[in-house]
Design an enzyme around this catalytic site. Structure first.
Site, PDB file in Angstrom:
ATOM      1  N   GLU A 142       0.868  -1.182   0.000  1.00 58.66           N
ATOM      2  CA  GLU A 142       0.000   0.000   0.000  1.00 58.66           C
ATOM      3  C   GLU A 142       0.897   1.221   0.000  1.00 58.66           C
ATOM      4  O   GLU A 142       1.953   1.229   0.648  1.00 58.66           O
ATOM      5  CB  GLU A 142      -0.900   0.014   1.236  1.00 58.66           C
TER       6      GLU A 142
ATOM      7  N   CYS B 157      -6.664   0.890   2.483  1.00 52.86           N
ATOM      8  CA  CYS B 157      -7.609   1.998   2.328  1.00 52.86           C
ATOM      9  C   CYS B 157      -7.353   2.814   1.070  1.00 52.86           C
ATOM     10  O   CYS B 157      -8.274   3.454   0.551  1.00 52.86           O
ATOM     11  CB  CYS B 157      -7.555   2.899   3.557  1.00 52.86           C
TER      12      CYS B 157
ATOM     13  N   ASN C  25     -12.384  -3.234   0.352  1.00 49.59           N
ATOM     14  CA  ASN C  25     -11.386  -3.369   1.403  1.00 49.59           C
ATOM     15  C   ASN C  25     -12.038  -3.120   2.756  1.00 49.59           C
ATOM     16  O   ASN C  25     -12.508  -2.018   3.006  1.00 49.59           O
ATOM     17  CB  ASN C  25     -10.250  -2.352   1.198  1.00 49.59           C
ATOM     18  N   GLU C  26     -12.074  -4.128   3.568  1.00 52.35           N
ATOM     19  CA  GLU C  26     -12.631  -4.092   4.938  1.00 52.35           C
ATOM     20  C   GLU C  26     -13.853  -3.183   5.054  1.00 52.35           C
ATOM     21  O   GLU C  26     -13.949  -2.342   5.939  1.00 52.35           O
ATOM     22  CB  GLU C  26     -11.547  -3.756   5.977  1.00 52.35           C
TER      23      GLU C  26
HETATM   24  O1  AHR Z   1      -2.466  -1.382   6.662  1.00 56.54           O
HETATM   25  C1  AHR Z   1      -2.888  -0.101   6.962  1.00 56.54           C
HETATM   26  C2  AHR Z   1      -4.399   0.043   6.880  1.00 56.54           C
HETATM   27  O2  AHR Z   1      -5.020  -0.803   7.789  1.00 56.54           O
HETATM   28  C3  AHR Z   1      -5.003  -0.342   5.569  1.00 56.54           C
HETATM   29  O3  AHR Z   1      -4.960   0.679   4.652  1.00 56.54           O
HETATM   30  C4  AHR Z   1      -6.416  -0.663   5.930  1.00 56.54           C
HETATM   31  O4  AHR Z   1      -6.985  -1.608   5.079  1.00 56.54           O
HETATM   32  C5  AHR Z   1      -6.312  -1.120   7.350  1.00 56.54           C
HETATM   33  O5  AHR Z   1      -7.233  -0.493   8.165  1.00 56.54           O
END
Ligand code: AHR
Length: 660
Positions: A61, A264, A387-388
């Site tokens: 990321e 995120c 994503n989550e």
């Molecule tokens: O890994 C950091 C963040 O943690 C990521 O962007 C997110 O998916 C999670 O909350």
């Protein structure tokens, strides 16, 4: 593996290890006579369970400056003059550019840009000899003696005369390391290129230099944009490529997949603002759309979907892009969604991604890939949707739209769903219910938890998971020790290792796993802990990295039945603090892994059944100081296997890998 060959390979690896400060090859005693705790283990090499062959991957990321200023090898910061106050407080189009000296014009203009996605550019001219425009880089520039740097920029002149411009490299002490002059002759945007060779490096390993642009023709103005300086020596020599040392650290882990662009970052804080729409990250650099990074800085997206997929191909890993399903990050002021009548774009993006990655060059997006230099398909197999996310009706409706379209158009793609941000709770329960209802092949679980949780709960988390439902991708996890910033210690790394022995044991249901986040740039962190820390000149690998590498480079395709017992010597909690796993690799090697998180040494008498053992096996031991700092030691040597019954000594706070 042929034994002589494996011995040669092992020695080569051990030799490579010797070059690292953290590695040594001191002999380890066969059994520690001091070890008070003695256990027994049986391994049956004939009793096997087929497990996932893509178990260990990496999570990438752009957080903590992992991309721009990190693995993306571009050295010029704000090359596109597109930084804005929206990126971060106090930022603007001139961020990272400084005029040095008197009598120089440096303005930002927007009339007739190179591309609509790149509306701002710089205007420069000088009235006297002394002034120049300095780029500060991402905390300075790393220059090495004799290294070649490719400079390029788009430029056009204002008046009738050609404008001479000098560009050069400066060391940290201000010494000129290289310079050349070029001429801006055209009144239209033209790309100009040249190569600079550094006559020396910076004065010390830690110090960083600067880069300058200096108009030479007095009183004549020129527009400049996409001002770029790239080391030629990138990972695999790729143009627009990756920083070699950082990319190599990832390749060394032998990851089976790479998840990108987040986290995120994948959905951003808002679908109208910083969501990572992949189409804006491909094509020529000047036509890509730079955006605000969700973690509070600027993304050029020079590292875009093409480069991610190319890196995956270069290291033999599957690409796992995570794309939006039209739902914002639930942690950015609550879930907001793309209106249903605008979901066409989201659905089409998902379908077109497969065409971009795998389509024939006669297709629209296959042609874009080919034009970027990769006519052959990338062989995309997996796509993550969301994503989550908070699992709401709004989410479910939108997820179904994207998933159904993918299933209809590209049934060959394996979709990874999402079950919220935690190891349990409402989103987890609802996510699993929805995943079962939709018969998703795999779902993405996330857990950033206390180190003890990994020992007490996570190592047996999957033992009773439903074998008939969706499979699991443990897509983001890390043991979070208390502290600010949260430290990486031998303890957190070993607790994660204990969890991974459970992942291997359950490799029929847990298909994929990735620690998160991957990178943290010293002095530029939004999140800790991370797996690898770095500066412009250094790569600091944590114990977590070494644990991940030990699992990645010793991954199996079959789990071998085994039992580990300490009788009544350890109580229930202590028993959980020592774990083992046994796998067979794709080429037939047997690998035994042991994790001892106790503060005492443990010795285990191992009996291998089901096949003969060779006389000896390669042994790697990771140890570190108990519950303290970052120093750790990796030792390579051999262990005698006798006739199949042998003693393995596990130092206090250690991980051991035995392979034959
Ligand atoms: O890994 C950091 C963040 O943690 C990521 O962007 C997110 O998916 C999670 O909350």
């Amino acid at each position: 593996m042929n034994r002589t060959l494996s011995r040669i390979l092992f020695l080569a690896l051990a030799g490579a290890g010797l070059a690292l400060a953290s590695c040594q090859s001191a002999p380890i005693p066969e059994a520690d006579p001091e070890a008070q705790i003695k256990g027994t283990m049986t391994v049956n090499t004939a009793d096997k369970l087929k497990i996932s062959d893509i178990m260990f991957g990496i999570f990438f990321e752009d957080i903590n400056y992992a991309a721009d200023g990190g693995i993306y090898a571009e050295l010029v910061a704000n090359r596109d003059f597109e930084c804005t106050p929206a990126d971060a407080r106090g930022w603007g189009e001139k961020k990272f550019w400084v005029v040095e000296g008197e009598g120089m014009r440096f303005d930002i203009a927007t009339e007739n840009p190179i591309h609509a996605n790149n509306p701002h550019y710089g205007v420069i001219s000088v009235d006297n000899d002394g002034a120049r425009l300095i780029n500060e880089g991402f905390g300075g520039f790393r220059f090495e003696k004799g290294a070649k740097y490719d400079f390029s920029m788009f430029a056009r002149r204002h008046g009738d005369k050609a404008v001479k411009i000098e560009v050069g490299l400066l060391s940290d002490t201000g010494a000129k390391l290289a310079s050349k002059t070029l001429e801006v002759k055209s009144k239209d945007w033209k790309k100009l290129t040249l190569t600079l060779t550094a006559s020396a490096g910076n004065s010390t390993e830690d110090a960083c230099g600067r880069f300058y642009i200096k108009p030479v023709t007095r009183g004549a103005a020129a527009d400049i944009d996409m001002v770029s300086l790239f080391p030629q020596d990138t990972f695999m020599g790729r143009k627009n490529g990756l920083r070699k040392d950082l990319a190599q650290a990832l390749a060394d882990m032998k990851p089976k997949f790479v998840r990108f662009p987040g986290g995120c970052v994948a959905h951003g804080n808002s679908w109208q603002d910083d969501c990572y729409y992949w189409k804006d990250s491909v094509g020529s650099l000047e036509e890509r759309k730079p955006i605000k990074n969700r973690w509070g800085y600027h993304q050029t997206r020079g590292l875009g979907y093409f480069e991610y997929m190319q890196f995956c191909e270069d290291i033999g890993a599957y690409a796992l892009p995570i794309i939006t399903v039209g739902v914002d990050c639930q942690f950015a002021g609550g879930q907001k969604c793309v209106p249903l009548d605008q979901m066409d774009r989201i659905v089409q993006d998902a379908v077109d991604l497969v065409e971009f990655a795998n389509g024939d060059t006669s297709t629209k997006w296959g042609a874009v890939r080919a034009k970027m230099g990769h006519p052959k398909p990338f062989g995309l197999k997996y796509i993550g949707l969301g994503n989550e996310e908070q699992i709401t009706n709004d989410f479910e409706v939108r997820f179904k739209m994207v998933n159904d379209a993918l299933k209809a158009k590209h049934p060959e793609i394996i979709v990874v769903g999402t079950v919220g941000p935690g190891a349990s709770g409402r989103d987890y329960d609802e996510g699993w219910r929805f995943a079962r209802q939709e018969e998703l092949p795999i779902v993405d679980e996330h857990f950033y938890m206390d180190p003890n949780w990994f020992v007490d709960s996570a190592q047996h988390r999957y033992d009773n998971y439903d074998r008939k439902g969706p499979k699991v991708y443990a897509g983001e996890y890390a043991a979070h020790a208390r502290g600010n910033p949260r430290p990486n210690t031998i303890e957190t790394a070993l607790d994660e290792a204990i969890f991974l022995t459970g992942v291997e044991r359950n490799g029929d249901v847990v298909l994929m796993s990735s620690y998160a986040p991957l990178f943290g740039k010293h002095g530029n962190m939004q999140w800790t802990p991370n797996m690898i820390y770095f500066s412009n000149t250094k790569v600091d690998k944590t114990t977590t990295y070494e644990v991940q590498k030990l699992f990645g480079t010793n991954a199996g395709t079959n789990y071998l039945k085994n039992t580990l017992s300490f009788g009544s010597q350890l109580d229930e909690r202590q028993t959980r603090r020592v774990a083992a796993s046994a796998v067979q690799t794709a080429d037939g090697d047997v690998v035994l892994k042991y994790v001892n998180t106790l503060p005492q040494a443990v010795s285990i008498t191992v009996t291998v059944e089901g096949s003969k053992v060779p006389a000896s096996a390669a042994r790697t031991v990771l140890t570190g100081p108990t519950f303290t700092g970052k120093e750790y030691t990796i030792t390579h040597n051999w262990i005698n296997l006798g006739d199949g019954t042998f003693v393995v000594n596990l130092p206090a706070q250690s991980m051991t890998v035995i392979r034959y």
